[in-house]
Scaffold this motif. Structure first.
Motif, PDB file in Angstrom:
ATOM      1  N   GLU A  29       0.818  -1.213   0.000  1.00 29.29           N
ATOM      2  CA  GLU A  29       0.000   0.000   0.000  1.00 29.29           C
ATOM      3  C   GLU A  29       0.848   1.258   0.000  1.00 29.29           C
ATOM      4  OE1 GLU A  29      -2.744  -0.229   3.215  1.00 29.29           O
ATOM      5  OE2 GLU A  29      -3.849  -1.919   2.356  1.00 29.29           O
ATOM      6  N   VAL A  30       2.058   1.164  -0.592  1.00 26.52           N
ATOM      7  CA  VAL A  30       2.939   2.320  -0.770  1.00 26.52           C
ATOM      8  C   VAL A  30       2.933   2.669  -2.261  1.00 26.52           C
ATOM      9  CG1 VAL A  30       5.305   3.205  -0.581  1.00 26.52           C
ATOM     10  CG2 VAL A  30       4.389   1.658   1.182  1.00 26.52           C
ATOM     11  N   PRO A  31       2.706   3.949  -2.649  1.00 29.40           N
ATOM     12  CA  PRO A  31       2.688   4.316  -4.079  1.00 29.40           C
ATOM     13  C   PRO A  31       3.960   3.875  -4.799  1.00 29.40           C
ATOM     14  CG  PRO A  31       1.890   6.142  -2.744  1.00 29.40           C
ATOM     15  CD  PRO A  31       2.409   5.106  -1.783  1.00 29.40           C
ATOM     16  N   ARG A  32       3.795   3.496  -6.067  1.00 26.24           N
ATOM     17  CA  ARG A  32       4.918   2.934  -6.826  1.00 26.24           C
ATOM     18  C   ARG A  32       6.092   3.904  -6.940  1.00 26.24           C
ATOM     19  NH1 ARG A  32       4.351   1.485 -13.146  1.00 26.24           N
ATOM     20  NH2 ARG A  32       4.288   3.762 -13.206  1.00 26.24           N
ATOM     21  N   HIS A  33       5.823   5.209  -7.152  1.00 22.27           N
ATOM     22  CA  HIS A  33       6.934   6.133  -7.334  1.00 22.27           C
ATOM     23  C   HIS A  33       7.742   6.302  -6.052  1.00 22.27           C
ATOM     24  CE1 HIS A  33       3.344   8.553  -6.327  1.00 22.27           C
ATOM     25  NE2 HIS A  33       4.177   9.300  -5.619  1.00 22.27           N
ATOM     26  N   TYR A  34       7.117   6.113  -4.883  1.00 24.71           N
ATOM     27  CA  TYR A  34       7.877   6.159  -3.635  1.00 24.71           C
ATOM     28  C   TYR A  34       8.713   4.889  -3.458  1.00 24.71           C
ATOM     29  CZ  TYR A  34       5.187  10.271  -2.246  1.00 24.71           C
ATOM     30  OH  TYR A  34       4.631  11.513  -2.189  1.00 24.71           O
ATOM     31  N   LEU A  35       8.203   3.753  -3.941  1.00 29.79           N
ATOM     32  CA  LEU A  35       8.987   2.514  -3.891  1.00 29.79           C
ATOM     33  C   LEU A  35      10.264   2.648  -4.718  1.00 29.79           C
ATOM     34  CD1 LEU A  35       6.124  -0.120  -4.317  1.00 29.79           C
ATOM     35  CD2 LEU A  35       7.279   0.517  -2.194  1.00 29.79           C
ATOM     36  N   LEU A  36      10.140   3.226  -5.909  1.00 27.75           N
ATOM     37  CA  LEU A  36      11.315   3.419  -6.764  1.00 27.75           C
ATOM     38  C   LEU A  36      12.299   4.390  -6.125  1.00 27.75           C
ATOM     39  CD1 LEU A  36      12.766   2.830  -9.408  1.00 27.75           C
ATOM     40  CD2 LEU A  36      11.492   4.699 -10.443  1.00 27.75           C
ATOM     41  N   ALA A  37      11.788   5.454  -5.492  1.00 25.06           N
ATOM     42  CA  ALA A  37      12.672   6.413  -4.821  1.00 25.06           C
ATOM     43  C   ALA A  37      13.471   5.729  -3.717  1.00 25.06           C
ATOM     44  CB  ALA A  37      11.849   7.563  -4.254  1.00 25.06           C
ATOM     45  N   MET A  38      12.834   4.816  -2.963  1.00 27.87           N
ATOM     46  CA  MET A  38      13.568   4.094  -1.917  1.00 27.87           C
ATOM     47  C   MET A  38      14.633   3.189  -2.516  1.00 27.87           C
ATOM     48  SD  MET A  38      10.821   3.158   1.096  1.00 27.87           S
ATOM     49  CE  MET A  38       9.537   2.489   0.054  1.00 27.87           C
ATOM     50  N   GLU A  39      14.329   2.518  -3.628  1.00 26.13           N
ATOM     51  CA  GLU A  39      15.311   1.638  -4.260  1.00 26.13           C
ATOM     52  C   GLU A  39      16.511   2.422  -4.786  1.00 26.13           C
ATOM     53  OE1 GLU A  39      13.724  -0.923  -7.195  1.00 26.13           O
ATOM     54  OE2 GLU A  39      12.555  -2.127  -5.795  1.00 26.13           O
ATOM     55  N   MET A  40      16.328   3.701  -5.113  1.00 26.30           N
ATOM     56  CA  MET A  40      17.428   4.541  -5.602  1.00 26.30           C
ATOM     57  C   MET A  40      18.077   5.330  -4.463  1.00 26.30           C
ATOM     58  SD  MET A  40      16.069   5.944  -9.282  1.00 26.30           S
ATOM     59  CE  MET A  40      14.798   6.928  -8.512  1.00 26.30           C
ATOM     60  N   ASP A  41      17.692   5.057  -3.190  1.00 27.27           N
ATOM     61  CA  ASP A  41      18.236   5.748  -2.017  1.00 27.27           C
ATOM     62  C   ASP A  41      17.952   7.247  -2.052  1.00 27.27           C
ATOM     63  OD1 ASP A  41      19.428   3.493  -0.659  1.00 27.27           O
ATOM     64  OD2 ASP A  41      20.936   3.467  -2.250  1.00 27.27           O
ATOM     65  N   GLN A  42      16.870   7.639  -2.737  1.00 22.58           N
ATOM     66  CA  GLN A  42      16.491   9.045  -2.793  1.00 22.58           C
ATOM     67  C   GLN A  42      15.361   9.306  -1.782  1.00 22.58           C
ATOM     68  OE1 GLN A  42      18.166  11.357  -4.613  1.00 22.58           O
ATOM     69  NE2 GLN A  42      19.524   9.614  -4.960  1.00 22.58           N
ATOM     70  N   PHE A  43      15.699   9.203  -0.486  1.00 19.79           N
ATOM     71  CA  PHE A  43      14.697   9.343   0.560  1.00 19.79           C
ATOM     72  C   PHE A  43      14.207  10.781   0.717  1.00 19.79           C
ATOM     73  CE2 PHE A  43      17.096   5.510   1.587  1.00 19.79           C
ATOM     74  CZ  PHE A  43      16.080   4.601   1.810  1.00 19.79           C
ATOM     75  N   LYS A  44      14.918  11.744   0.099  1.00 17.49           N
ATOM     76  CA  LYS A  44      14.468  13.133   0.139  1.00 17.49           C
ATOM     77  C   LYS A  44      13.164  13.318  -0.632  1.00 17.49           C
ATOM     78  CE  LYS A  44      19.024  15.302   0.611  1.00 17.49           C
ATOM     79  NZ  LYS A  44      19.984  16.261   0.001  1.00 17.49           N
ATOM     80  N   LEU A  45      12.873  12.421  -1.585  1.00 20.75           N
ATOM     81  CA  LEU A  45      11.657  12.533  -2.388  1.00 20.75           C
ATOM     82  C   LEU A  45      10.427  11.993  -1.657  1.00 20.75           C
ATOM     83  CD1 LEU A  45      13.102  11.384  -5.853  1.00 20.75           C
ATOM     84  CD2 LEU A  45      12.828  13.705  -4.996  1.00 20.75           C
ATOM     85  N   LEU A  46      10.620  11.356  -0.513  1.00 17.76           N
ATOM     86  CA  LEU A  46       9.501  10.791   0.250  1.00 17.76           C
ATOM     87  C   LEU A  46       8.999  11.811   1.271  1.00 17.76           C
ATOM     88  CD1 LEU A  46      10.896   8.212  -0.934  1.00 17.76           C
ATOM     89  CD2 LEU A  46      10.229   7.035   1.168  1.00 17.76           C
ATOM     90  N   PRO A  47       7.710  11.757   1.640  1.00 20.55           N
ATOM     91  CA  PRO A  47       7.233  12.592   2.749  1.00 20.55           C
ATOM     92  C   PRO A  47       8.010  12.209   4.019  1.00 20.55           C
ATOM     93  CG  PRO A  47       5.391  11.631   1.526  1.00 20.55           C
ATOM     94  CD  PRO A  47       6.625  10.966   1.033  1.00 20.55           C
ATOM     95  N   GLN A  48       8.679  13.188   4.635  1.00 24.06           N
ATOM     96  CA  GLN A  48       9.581  12.880   5.744  1.00 24.06           C
ATOM     97  C   GLN A  48       8.873  12.221   6.924  1.00 24.06           C
ATOM     98  OE1 GLN A  48      13.064  13.186   5.532  1.00 24.06           O
ATOM     99  NE2 GLN A  48      12.282  13.350   3.429  1.00 24.06           N
TER     100      GLN A  48
END
Length: 304
Positions: A29-48
């Motif tokens: 239940e996590v949006p796909r674009h946030y899953l990809l951001a986590m896989e790329m270690d781009q945690f700044k793109l996620l809601p903190q």
């Protein structure tokens, strides 16, 4: 050997289970674009406020220890903050030394200017006398040179008047006309050839995914990313031959380019904050107006 990052651990676990991002999004239940951001270690793109819960939900689906991953994320964030503080301190120390050095240079330049002024005052009168004596030979030589140039110009003009005949004009007109027609024909042929071989882009899709086809590609296809709005944006290009190549665009790093190998027929582009980016493919601007998601993908197919 370098330890795997949090994103690499998540991607490896997902691949091992045979899941794609769509399946992980449904299960966690996590949006796909946030899953990809986590896989790329781009945690700044996620809601903190949701980073810890997103990591834990993803880890649970792929049978990883979510607590350990969250602990690793906090250590990574603390390390980045310490590195930034060290860079800021070094910059301040360098600015201080530069200011002291500049002050010393100003003082030395002031003393040198005073000495130079005194020297100029002492020598000005003697130089003025010498200049009066040197002007006369120069003026004489200048007048002589002008007279010689005028004489040569007159002789040349006389020869040109004697050589001109009425019969030469029609011949020149015919040659000029023929040459002009040849140039016009060659120019039209070149423009027609260029228009048929110019690269072109065909785009379909929207929201968070575009399908782009590149026709008549150059021998070397270059993809250029440029940050035009916003504070930062992650961009990347993935190919089977090179893997993933990407960069975080900021006001200090506005542009990033990727040159594709000649045998590449497809690549996937990842864009964070697509509305703040300008992307060109093989010299052609890509229309990103249909993308509305904070993290988007562009599937590029090269038609050889």
């Amino acid at each position: 050997m370098r330890e795997a990052s949090i994103g690499e651990l998540l991607r490896q676990a997902r691949t091992k289970k045979g899941y794609d991002l769509e399946q992980i999004a449904e299960l966690s239940e996590v949006p796909r674009h946030y899953l990809l951001a986590m896989e790329m270690d781009q945690f700044k793109l996620l809601p903190q406020e949701s980073v810890n819960s997103f990591i834990e939900q993803y880890a649970e689906v792929v049978d990883l220890d979510g607590v350990s991953l969250i602990h690793g994320y906090r250590n990574m964030k603390l390390s980045q903050q310490q590195s930034q503080e060290k860079v800021d301190f070094t910059k301040k120390d360098t600015d201080s030394k530069s200011s002291q050095k500049s002050l010393g240079i100003v003082k030395r330049d002031t003393v040198e200017e005073v000495v130079a002024t005194e020297t100029i005052v002492e020598t000005r009168s003697s130089r003025h006398k010498d200049e009066k004596k040197s002007y006369l030979p120069f003026l004489t030589l200048l007048a002589l040179s002008l007279a010689i140039v005028g004489f040569l110009a007159y002789i040349t003009w006389q020869q040109m008047q004697n050589n001109l005949t009425p019969t030469t004009q029609p011949s020149y007109s015919m040659v000029s006309s023929s040459s002009s027609e040849s140039e016009s024909s060659a120019s039209a042929s070149t423009e027609a050839s260029a228009s048929t071989s110019q690269p072109s882009l065909t785009t379909t899709g929207g929201e968070d995914n575009l399908e782009v086809a590149l026709s008549n590609p150059s021998s070397e296809v270059v993809i250029s990313f440029q940050l035009v709005e916003g504070e930062e944006s992650w961009v990347a290009a993935y190919t089977d031959q090179l893997g993933e190549q990407g960069a975080l665009l900021t006001p200090d790093n506005l542009e990033y380019q990727v040159t594709l190998p000649q045998d590449v027929v497809s690549t996937v582009l990842t864009l964070g904050n697509a509305q703040g980016l300008a992307v060109t493919i093989d010299g052609q601007k890509l229309d990103l107006s249909a993308l509305t998601s904070s993290l988007s993908y562009v599937t590029l197919t090269i038609q050889q």
